[in-house]
Scaffold this motif. Structure first.
Motif, PDB file in Angstrom:
ATOM      1  N   ALA A 311     -15.888  -1.521   0.075  1.00  0.00           N
ATOM      2  CA  ALA A 311     -17.266  -1.504   1.418  1.00  0.00           C
ATOM      3  C   ALA A 311     -17.341  -2.734   0.863  1.00  0.00           C
ATOM      4  N   LEU A 312     -16.423  -3.828   1.998  1.00  0.00           N
ATOM      5  CA  LEU A 312     -16.224  -5.201   1.726  1.00  0.00           C
ATOM      6  C   LEU A 312     -17.520  -5.445   1.540  1.00  0.00           C
ATOM      7  N   PRO A 313     -17.823  -7.199   1.592  1.00  0.00           N
ATOM      8  CA  PRO A 313     -19.011  -8.037   2.317  1.00  0.00           C
ATOM      9  C   PRO A 313     -18.634  -8.137   4.003  1.00  0.00           C
ATOM     10  N   GLY A 314     -20.071  -8.484   4.340  1.00  0.00           N
ATOM     11  CA  GLY A 314     -20.227  -8.429   5.398  1.00  0.00           C
ATOM     12  C   GLY A 314     -19.261 -10.062   6.085  1.00  0.00           C
ATOM     13  N   ASN A 315     -20.272 -11.144   5.380  1.00  0.00           N
ATOM     14  CA  ASN A 315     -19.748 -12.287   5.109  1.00  0.00           C
ATOM     15  C   ASN A 315     -18.095 -12.657   5.298  1.00  0.00           C
ATOM     16  N   PRO A 316     -17.457 -13.399   6.513  1.00  0.00           N
ATOM     17  CA  PRO A 316     -15.925 -12.970   6.699  1.00  0.00           C
ATOM     18  C   PRO A 316     -14.993 -13.336   5.682  1.00  0.00           C
ATOM     19  N   ALA A 317     -15.307 -14.829   5.159  1.00  0.00           N
ATOM     20  CA  ALA A 317     -14.221 -15.485   4.503  1.00  0.00           C
ATOM     21  C   ALA A 317     -14.562 -14.797   3.212  1.00  0.00           C
ATOM     22  N   ALA A 318     -15.800 -14.357   2.269  1.00  0.00           N
ATOM     23  CA  ALA A 318     -16.535 -12.793   1.594  1.00  0.00           C
ATOM     24  C   ALA A 318     -15.053 -11.529   1.760  1.00  0.00           C
ATOM     25  N   ALA A 319     -15.487 -10.957   2.878  1.00  0.00           N
ATOM     26  CA  ALA A 319     -14.711 -10.286   3.116  1.00  0.00           C
ATOM     27  C   ALA A 319     -13.204 -10.287   2.454  1.00  0.00           C
ATOM     28  N   LEU A 320     -12.643 -11.429   3.573  1.00  0.00           N
ATOM     29  CA  LEU A 320     -11.209 -11.672   3.792  1.00  0.00           C
ATOM     30  C   LEU A 320     -10.340 -11.901   2.162  1.00  0.00           C
ATOM     31  N   THR A 321     -11.480 -12.760   1.701  1.00  0.00           N
ATOM     32  CA  THR A 321     -11.361 -13.136  -0.406  1.00  0.00           C
ATOM     33  C   THR A 321     -11.045 -11.310  -1.104  1.00  0.00           C
ATOM     34  N   SER A 322     -12.128 -10.805  -0.663  1.00  0.00           N
ATOM     35  CA  SER A 322     -12.406  -9.411  -1.395  1.00  0.00           C
ATOM     36  C   SER A 322     -11.309  -8.683  -0.817  1.00  0.00           C
ATOM     37  N   PHE A 323     -10.275  -9.233   0.145  1.00  0.00           N
ATOM     38  CA  PHE A 323      -9.558  -8.158   0.792  1.00  0.00           C
ATOM     39  C   PHE A 323      -8.215  -8.795  -0.578  1.00  0.00           C
ATOM     40  N   TYR A 324      -7.822  -9.382  -1.130  1.00  0.00           N
ATOM     41  CA  TYR A 324      -6.804 -10.263  -0.766  1.00  0.00           C
ATOM     42  C   TYR A 324      -5.944 -10.405  -2.199  1.00  0.00           C
ATOM     43  N   ILE A 325      -7.598 -10.520  -2.248  1.00  0.00           N
ATOM     44  CA  ILE A 325      -8.263 -10.054  -4.466  1.00  0.00           C
ATOM     45  C   ILE A 325      -7.380  -8.197  -5.240  1.00  0.00           C
ATOM     46  N   TYR A 326      -8.944  -7.817  -4.015  1.00  0.00           N
ATOM     47  CA  TYR A 326      -8.919  -6.515  -4.620  1.00  0.00           C
ATOM     48  C   TYR A 326      -7.698  -5.376  -3.984  1.00  0.00           C
ATOM     49  N   VAL A 327      -7.641  -5.498  -2.475  1.00  0.00           N
ATOM     50  CA  VAL A 327      -7.655  -3.931  -1.095  1.00  0.00           C
ATOM     51  C   VAL A 327      -5.878  -4.576  -1.197  1.00  0.00           C
ATOM     52  N   LEU A 328      -4.779  -5.383  -1.043  1.00  0.00           N
ATOM     53  CA  LEU A 328      -3.484  -5.841  -0.559  1.00  0.00           C
ATOM     54  C   LEU A 328      -2.662  -5.018  -1.840  1.00  0.00           C
ATOM     55  N   ASN A 329      -3.030  -5.343  -3.208  1.00  0.00           N
ATOM     56  CA  ASN A 329      -1.742  -4.538  -3.812  1.00  0.00           C
ATOM     57  C   ASN A 329      -2.014  -3.670  -4.366  1.00  0.00           C
ATOM     58  N   SER A 330      -3.539  -3.064  -3.687  1.00  0.00           N
ATOM     59  CA  SER A 330      -4.025  -1.506  -4.127  1.00  0.00           C
ATOM     60  C   SER A 330      -3.218  -0.439  -3.214  1.00  0.00           C
ATOM     61  N   LEU A 331      -3.395  -0.870  -1.818  1.00  0.00           N
ATOM     62  CA  LEU A 331      -2.516  -0.699  -0.554  1.00  0.00           C
ATOM     63  C   LEU A 331      -0.657  -0.837  -1.426  1.00  0.00           C
ATOM     64  N   CYS A 332      -0.588  -1.415  -1.765  1.00  0.00           N
ATOM     65  CA  CYS A 332       0.889  -1.684  -2.285  1.00  0.00           C
ATOM     66  C   CYS A 332       1.320  -0.672  -3.722  1.00  0.00           C
ATOM     67  N   GLN A 333       0.581  -0.705  -4.430  1.00  0.00           N
ATOM     68  CA  GLN A 333       0.340   0.265  -5.288  1.00  0.00           C
ATOM     69  C   GLN A 333       0.678   1.854  -4.973  1.00  0.00           C
ATOM     70  N   TYR A 334      -0.395   2.071  -3.985  1.00  0.00           N
ATOM     71  CA  TYR A 334      -0.139   3.136  -2.976  1.00  0.00           C
ATOM     72  C   TYR A 334       0.984   3.761  -2.470  1.00  0.00           C
ATOM     73  N   ALA A 335       2.125   2.738  -2.131  1.00  0.00           N
ATOM     74  CA  ALA A 335       3.073   2.781  -1.471  1.00  0.00           C
ATOM     75  C   ALA A 335       4.036   2.642  -2.028  1.00  0.00           C
ATOM     76  N   GLN A 336       4.033   2.875  -3.284  1.00  0.00           N
ATOM     77  CA  GLN A 336       4.703   2.630  -4.664  1.00  0.00           C
ATOM     78  C   GLN A 336       6.006   0.969  -3.821  1.00  0.00           C
ATOM     79  N   LEU A 337       5.029  -0.259  -3.807  1.00  0.00           N
ATOM     80  CA  LEU A 337       5.943  -1.047  -2.995  1.00  0.00           C
ATOM     81  C   LEU A 337       5.411  -2.076  -3.718  1.00  0.00           C
ATOM     82  N   PRO A 338       6.273  -3.335  -4.015  1.00  0.00           N
ATOM     83  CA  PRO A 338       5.922  -4.497  -5.752  1.00  0.00           C
ATOM     84  C   PRO A 338       4.265  -5.104  -4.501  1.00  0.00           C
ATOM     85  N   LYS A 339       3.396  -5.534  -5.653  1.00  0.00           N
ATOM     86  CA  LYS A 339       2.473  -6.480  -5.487  1.00  0.00           C
ATOM     87  C   LYS A 339       2.093  -7.946  -4.238  1.00  0.00           C
TER      88      LYS A 339
END
Length: 416
Positions: A311-339
């Motif tokens: 659950a990301l913040p509603g403010n756009p810059a906060a949501a995008l920052t949280s996506f890059y810092i926390y979400v994106l690498n976890s998607l890669c980890q799930y798919a066994q891809l490089p960070k």
């Protein structure tokens, strides 16, 4: 001061103190995400075109020799060497030709790049080193070594050899290599299905007219494009009004069909923020809620069975920052891809002073000399600075002042 007001104030400050106490640090949050997200073992077989960016789940064995025949490496003349400068010209072999002339010592054929070299030829002379004496004879300017300018059969890989080992991420060159072996499909680890749920009564789709109190919704398309440009294309977007039942039902349905659910908005503590309550009723396993950071303090990470929920913040810059810092690498980890996101050290162009006790992720631009410049417009509601940003400057919670040219930690922004 009335008795009721006194205890109301006491209760408020106690709640604030509890919230601060149970907020976790950025390193703790990153560690929890890495520990909780498990790599998938599920595989799918895709065409090579579809498999771009996936991780190979099994070895691929070459079905043929490559090249499948002795092949000319250039335009010129194939010869059967007899230690002479003059050769009889007996024919021609084009690329793709099945013509298979037999050469005796002193014979030659005109040949082109990629064409099959006759078995009886033992060198190819580039055309720049050949002159024609007449239509039946050629003269070469120097003596070649044996197999000169010939790509030998099986030189790159032989039939039955491992062409590609399990664990390789398929890129354009690898797909070209496999296609050249006649391979059309690959078995890979699946990438996650992602649902984006956007909450908010005030959000209106672009293209419609705004009335007072409404704003255009940008988080959905922003997160969808961030996913797609990083290779995660199985995405669906859902919108929900600030209504408890709608929020709960939408999350429940998304969890059933998704590996990851990303929510934006509704996770704070306002009267119309229903995400936290809905997740609790759905018996979500909360891994953390609230991080000592700016932007993105009201960040939630949890799971329901095998589905991961942010659950990301509603403010756009906060949501995008949280996506890059926390979400994106976890998607890669799930798919066994490089960070996709990693940290480096660089120098800060200007001094920076931080207010408050939270860590900060500052949108910045890293130049070619390894110097980072913090951009203006750091508000959690402002996306404009992302147009120039290619990195985040990380300021730890215990740091108050960074001097000019001091070394700082950067997290890259992985744009396509």
């Amino acid at each position: 001061m009335s008795f009721v007001l006194f205890w109301a104030l006491i209760f408020r400050y106690v709640c604030i103190d509890i919230t601060k106490k149970y907020m976790i640090s950025v390193p703790q949050a990153l560690q929890i995400v890495e520990e909780k997200v498990k790599a998938t073992s599920e595989t799918i077989t895709l065409s090579l075109r579809e498999a771009l960016g996936f991780k190979l789940a099994e070895n691929i064995v070459s079905p043929i020799d490559m090249p499948p025949f002795n092949q000319s490496a250039m335009d010129g003349y194939a010869i059967c060497n007899h230690q002479s400068d003059v050769y009889e010209l007996i024919g021609e072999v084009q690329a793709g030709s099945s013509n298979h002339p037999v050469l005796k010592q002193g014979d030659s054929v005109r040949i082109f790049t990629g064409a099959p070299v006759p078995d009886t030829a033992n060198a190819v002379i580039m055309q720049e080193k050949v002159s024609k004496l007449d239509h039946n004879q050629i003269q070469i300017s120097d003596q070649p070594t044996l197999q000169k300018n010939i790509r030998l059969k099986g030189e790159q890989i032989q039939q039955g050899d491992i062409a590609l080992k399990k664990g390789v991420t398929l890129n354009a060159s690898i797909i070209g290599f496999l296609s050249g072996l006649g391979i059309t499909k690959a078995t890979v680890y699946k990438k996650p299905k992602v649902s984006i749920i956007v909450t908010g009564n005030e959000l209106i789709k672009p293209g419609n007219s705004l009335v007072r109190g409404e704003i255009y919704e940008s988080n959905a398309v922003m997160l969808e494009m961030a996913l797609i440009e990083n290779g995660f294309t199985d995405v669906r977007v859902l919108h929900v009004k600030d209504n408890y039942d709608s929020t709960k039902n939408t999350i429940e349905q998304a969890v059933k069909v998704s590996d990851f659910v990303l929510l934006t908005g509704g996770i704070s503590v306002g009267d119309y923020d229903f995400v936290g309550k809905a997740l609790a009723e759905l018996k979500a396993n909360q891994h953390f809620y609230k991080v000592k950071q700016k932007p993105g303090k009201p960040l939630y990470f949890g799971s329901i069975e095998q589905t991961y929920i942010y659950a990301l913040p509603g403010n756009p810059a906060a949501a995008l920052t949280s996506f890059y810092i926390y979400v994106l690498n976890s998607l890669c980890q799930y798919a066994q891809l490089p960070k996709k996101v990693s940290s480096i050290k660089a120098k800060l162009q200007e001094p920076y002073s931080k207010k408050g006790g939270r860590a900060q992720f500052l949108k910045a631009h890293l130049n070619s000399h390894g110097i980072a410049h913090v951009l203006t417009g750091q508000s959690s509601a402002m996306l404009r600075a992302f147009a120039e940003a290619n990195t985040f400057v990380f300021v730890p919670e215990e740091t108050e002042i960074i001097e000019m040219n001091e070394s700082v930690t950067l997290y890259n922004i992985p744009y396509a």
